[in-house]
Motif scaffolding. Structure first.
Motif, mmCIF file in Angstrom:
data_model
loop_
_atom_site.group_PDB
_atom_site.id
_atom_site.type_symbol
_atom_site.label_atom_id
_atom_site.label_comp_id
_atom_site.label_asym_id
_atom_site.label_seq_id
_atom_site.Cartn_x
_atom_site.Cartn_y
_atom_site.Cartn_z
ATOM 1 N N LEU A 82 -3.004 5.781 7.290
ATOM 2 C CA LEU A 82 -3.392 4.480 6.746
ATOM 3 C C LEU A 82 -2.477 3.373 7.241
ATOM 4 N N VAL A 83 -3.073 2.238 7.596
ATOM 5 C CA VAL A 83 -2.319 1.039 7.956
ATOM 6 C C VAL A 83 -3.025 -0.152 7.333
ATOM 7 N N VAL A 84 -2.294 -1.257 7.216
ATOM 8 C CA VAL A 84 -2.865 -2.505 6.711
ATOM 9 C C VAL A 84 -3.115 -3.430 7.892
ATOM 10 N N ALA A 85 -4.319 -3.985 7.970
ATOM 11 C CA ALA A 85 -4.681 -4.878 9.070
ATOM 12 C C ALA A 85 -5.463 -6.062 8.507
ATOM 13 N N ASP A 86 -5.373 -7.179 9.210
ATOM 14 C CA ASP A 86 -6.149 -8.361 8.849
ATOM 15 C C ASP A 86 -7.518 -8.266 9.508
ATOM 16 N N VAL A 87 -8.564 -8.349 8.720
ATOM 17 C CA VAL A 87 -9.928 -8.298 9.238
ATOM 18 C C VAL A 87 -10.675 -9.522 8.734
ATOM 19 N N PRO A 88 -11.731 -9.953 9.440
ATOM 20 C CA PRO A 88 -12.531 -11.079 8.939
ATOM 21 C C PRO A 88 -13.017 -10.815 7.525
ATOM 22 N N ALA A 89 -12.980 -11.856 6.724
ATOM 23 C CA ALA A 89 -13.340 -11.693 5.316
ATOM 24 C C ALA A 89 -14.761 -11.170 5.157
ATOM 25 N N ASP A 90 -15.673 -11.587 6.044
ATOM 26 C CA ASP A 90 -17.056 -11.127 5.904
ATOM 27 C C ASP A 90 -17.253 -9.700 6.398
ATOM 28 N N ALA A 91 -16.225 -9.110 7.035
ATOM 29 C CA ALA A 91 -16.322 -7.725 7.503
ATOM 30 C C ALA A 91 -15.663 -6.746 6.541
ATOM 31 N N ALA A 92 -14.949 -7.231 5.551
ATOM 32 C CA ALA A 92 -14.270 -6.364 4.585
ATOM 33 C C ALA A 92 -15.278 -5.912 3.528
ATOM 34 N N PRO A 93 -15.412 -4.600 3.300
ATOM 35 C CA PRO A 93 -16.367 -4.143 2.288
ATOM 36 C C PRO A 93 -15.906 -4.513 0.887
ATOM 37 N N GLY A 94 -16.858 -4.578 -0.013
ATOM 38 C CA GLY A 94 -16.527 -4.874 -1.391
ATOM 39 C C GLY A 94 -15.607 -3.826 -1.994
ATOM 40 N N GLY A 95 -14.560 -4.270 -2.662
ATOM 41 C CA GLY A 95 -13.614 -3.354 -3.263
ATOM 42 C C GLY A 95 -12.693 -2.675 -2.286
ATOM 43 N N ALA A 96 -12.547 -3.235 -1.062
ATOM 44 C CA ALA A 96 -11.693 -2.613 -0.043
ATOM 45 C C ALA A 96 -10.270 -2.481 -0.562
ATOM 46 N N PHE A 97 -9.624 -1.367 -0.199
ATOM 47 C CA PHE A 97 -8.245 -1.130 -0.628
ATOM 48 C C PHE A 97 -7.316 -2.146 0.046
ATOM 49 N N ARG A 98 -6.341 -2.645 -0.701
ATOM 50 C CA ARG A 98 -5.369 -3.589 -0.166
ATOM 51 C C ARG A 98 -4.017 -2.938 0.084
ATOM 52 N N SER A 99 -3.761 -1.802 -0.540
ATOM 53 C CA SER A 99 -2.484 -1.104 -0.376
ATOM 54 C C SER A 99 -2.746 0.347 0.014
ATOM 55 N N PRO A 100 -1.975 0.915 0.972
ATOM 56 C CA PRO A 100 -2.165 2.321 1.338
ATOM 57 C C PRO A 100 -2.023 3.270 0.153
#
Length: 229
Positions: A82-100
């Motif tokens: 798992l890593v944290v990356a910046d993705v376009p807001a409209d590409a992030a699924p609903g309820g996407a995890f923010r912390s590993p």
């Protein structure tokens, strides 16, 4: 040899000494000589400013947890996955995890590609995971009462009995019974569970090939469980 210079004509004024013009005059002369170069520089700066002003603003991004590499179905996610990356807001699924930490320890419900933003709908609880190299499938047995007699941890041979008769076929060997989400606590009875007539399916860990055979057999056959060591 002596160099003779002609004498000045009688009555003519002496030659004027060389005197540099004022600084302002010299600056104007330099600007005039380099006028084309300065014009080109000014036009380039104006064009760059125009392009910058007309450029649309960058898309808004949000930090989400993504996969560092491909992960197969049934794999338990570890910190290195798992890593944290910046993705376009409209590409992030609903309820996407923010912390590993939110995704670590969960199980991939399906094959997941690298860089995929993770959401709870893509993962399962560790209770639904089987040993490495297996997948977990739900099996509805021919006798509904048997399903409630099977404890997690038991091994089963699953036999498909054809409805039209004929010899049965073993479609899975030593399938591992897994706990069902929200399963009731044992209330007594054979193997520690109270039989009911609701016909609940049994979750078992099998190989991917056995999962295919189980799915094929469930269409036109009755599945019977045989407890094995």
């Amino acid at each position: 040899m002596a160099l003779l210079t002609p004498p000045s004509a009688p009555g003519s004024p002496p030659p004027l000494p060389h005197v540099r013009g004022p600084a302002r005059v010299r600056a104007r002369s330099a600007l005039w000589r380099f006028r084309f170069l300065l014009a080109a520089v000014c036009l380039g700066a104006a064009a760059a400013a125009t392009v910058q002003a007309l450029r649309p603003p960058g898309a808004a991004t949000v930090p989400v947890v993504v996969l560092a590499h491909d992960v197969g179905a049934g794999a338990v996610l570890a910190a290195g996955d798992l890593v944290v990356a910046d993705v376009p807001a409209d590409a992030a699924p609903g309820g996407a995890f923010r912390s590993p930490d939110d995704a670590q320890g969960h199980v991939a419900a399906v094959d997941l590609p690298a860089r995929l933003p993770l959401a709870p709908t893509l993962l399962a609880d560790t209770a639904l995971a089987g040993p490495a190299g297996t997948v977990v499938v739900a099996v509805r047995l021919d006798d509904p009462a048997v399903a409630d007699l099977l404890e997690p941890g038991l091994h089963l041979d699953l036999v498909a009995a054809r409805l039209e008769g004929g010899p049965g076929e073993t479609v899975a060997r030593r399938a591992l019974v897994r706990p069902a989400p929200g399963a009731r606590a044992p209330q007594g009875g054979l193997l520690g569970a109270a039989p009911t007539d609701d016909g609940s399916p049994v979750l078992v860990a099998v190989t991917p090939e056995e999962a295919v055979r189980i799915a094929q057999a469930s269409v036109g056959a009755r599945l019977v469980a045989v407890v094995v060591p």
